[in-house]
Design an enzyme around this catalytic site. Structure first.
Site, PDB file in Angstrom:
ATOM      1  NE  ARG A   1     -23.644   3.299  28.752  1.00 22.90           N
ATOM      2  CZ  ARG A   1     -23.703   1.939  28.372  1.00 22.90           C
ATOM      3  NH1 ARG A   1     -24.023   0.916  29.123  1.00 22.90           N
ATOM      4  NH2 ARG A   1     -23.108   1.631  27.057  1.00 22.90           N
TER       5      ARG A   1
ATOM      6  CD  GLU B   1     -19.077   1.404  34.194  1.00 27.58           C
ATOM      7  OE1 GLU B   1     -20.088   1.220  34.945  1.00 27.58           O
ATOM      8  OE2 GLU B   1     -18.885   0.909  33.033  1.00 27.58           O
TER       9      GLU B   1
ATOM     10  CG  HIS C   1     -20.191  -2.510  32.637  1.00 28.15           C
ATOM     11  ND1 HIS C   1     -20.413  -1.084  32.363  1.00 28.15           N
ATOM     12  CD2 HIS C   1     -21.156  -2.987  31.671  1.00 28.15           C
ATOM     13  CE1 HIS C   1     -20.980  -0.769  31.503  1.00 28.15           C
ATOM     14  NE2 HIS C   1     -21.727  -1.980  30.911  1.00 28.15           N
TER      15      HIS C   1
END
Length: 313
Positions: free
Chosen positions: A230, A259, A280
């Site tokens: 994260r 994000e 990601h």
């Protein structure tokens, strides 16, 4: 009874999502952005499928019919779990699906950064090799993987899987975790002795910015930090300063604090040869996404059958 199921961000799962084995109405949206959209699309639903759509308290309070939020991810920080519990909404997540894809992404970042693959490839594209007086040049440092030390922050299933791969490459592994188990070392040892540190812990108030200026100063100036967990686990501004000052040797991130970074991000915007940022996607191999999609519907079917699985408190 017919259940109303709504998938709010279907485009986030690139896999076949089978239909549940009970009577249902199913609706999916490629993406859902605003609280008003969430409420409008879920107003008649008792089951919501989400990945990264934020389910905050003010939204949940407007959804009295909702009984299950099935998250198509391991992390559930997008859900206000206190409010969900208050309303009797069950929250489920996905577990154990990324046993290959995340470790392989971590190992790939380690190789790319330790061997400076990206800056060398970019230098060739710029024409630097054409201008070289010798058959090669040494503009960026190259370090072996074998014989180096990997610190693993968070020694759960993913951490152990990465550790096994690292040992197969000849790396020494220093695991750290807050949950007692054999073979662990303390956090300070990981910081001071590791050539590479990879993070695999959830984002909580206790872990937010667990890596900042103080921690970077304790790391080797050649050390690499990998984060596929994260974004909020690392102070991004402090990381950029540490990279620029040479306090650490490099960083490979698959996550950032916000994000997608629609308003920009200090890591995404930085032009540094020793920084790699991917969007990601460490979790997103074709194989892993299909496991995730199958488990997502398993969770829904188990809930309706009265045997809820992967429940998050």
């Amino acid at each position: 009874m017919t259940h109303k199921i709504v998938f709010l961000d279907r485009e986030s799962v690139d896999a076949n999502v089978r239909r549940p084995n009970f009577p249902h109405d199913y609706v999916e949206y490629q993406s859902t952005w605003t609280p008003d959209e969430i409420v409008e699309r879920l107003k008649d639903a008792d089951i919501a499928l989400i990945n990264k759509v934020p389910m905050r308290a003010e939204v949940l309070k407007q959804l009295p019919k909702l009984k299950l939020i099935a998250v198509a991810a391991t992390g559930t920080d997008v859900v206000d779990k206190v409010q969900a519990k208050a309303q009797g909404i069950t929250v489920s997540n996905i577990r154990g699906y990324a046993f290959n894809t995340v470790p392989e992404h971590v190992i790939a970042l380690i190789f790319a950064l330790r061997r400076s693959i990206v800056p060398y490839a970019n230098s060739v594209k710029r024409g630097d090799w054409n201008k070289s007086q010798q058959f090669c040049y040494f503009d960026y440092p190259i370090y072996d993987i074998a014989g180096s030390t990997l610190g693993i922050i968070g020694y759960g299933a993913l951490g152990k899987s990465i550790g096994k791969r690292a040992e197969a490459l000849g790396m020494k592994v220093l695991p750290y975790d807050v949950f007692p188990q054999d073979g662990l070392v303390d956090f300070e040892t990981v910081l001071t002795q590791s050539d590479v540190i990879t993070i695999h812990v959830p984002l909580t108030p206790d872990t937010k910015n667990m890596f900042g200026a103080e921690q970077f100063k304790k790391m080797k100036n050649s050390a690499i930090l990998i984060n596929t967990a994260r974004g909020g686990l690392v102070d991004e501004a402090a990381l950029i300063e540490a990279l620029k000052a040479g306090e650490i040797g490099g960083a490979g991130f698959d996550v950032v604090a916000q994000e997608p970074p629609k308003d920009g991000n200090i890591l995404c915007d930085a032009d540094l040869p020793n920084l790699i940022v991917t969007p990601h996607v460490a979790w997103a191999s074709k194989e892993a996404m299909q496991i995730l999609a199958d488990q997502l519907i398993d969770n829904v079917e188990n809930f309706v059958a009265g045997k809820p699985s992967n429940v998050v408190e």
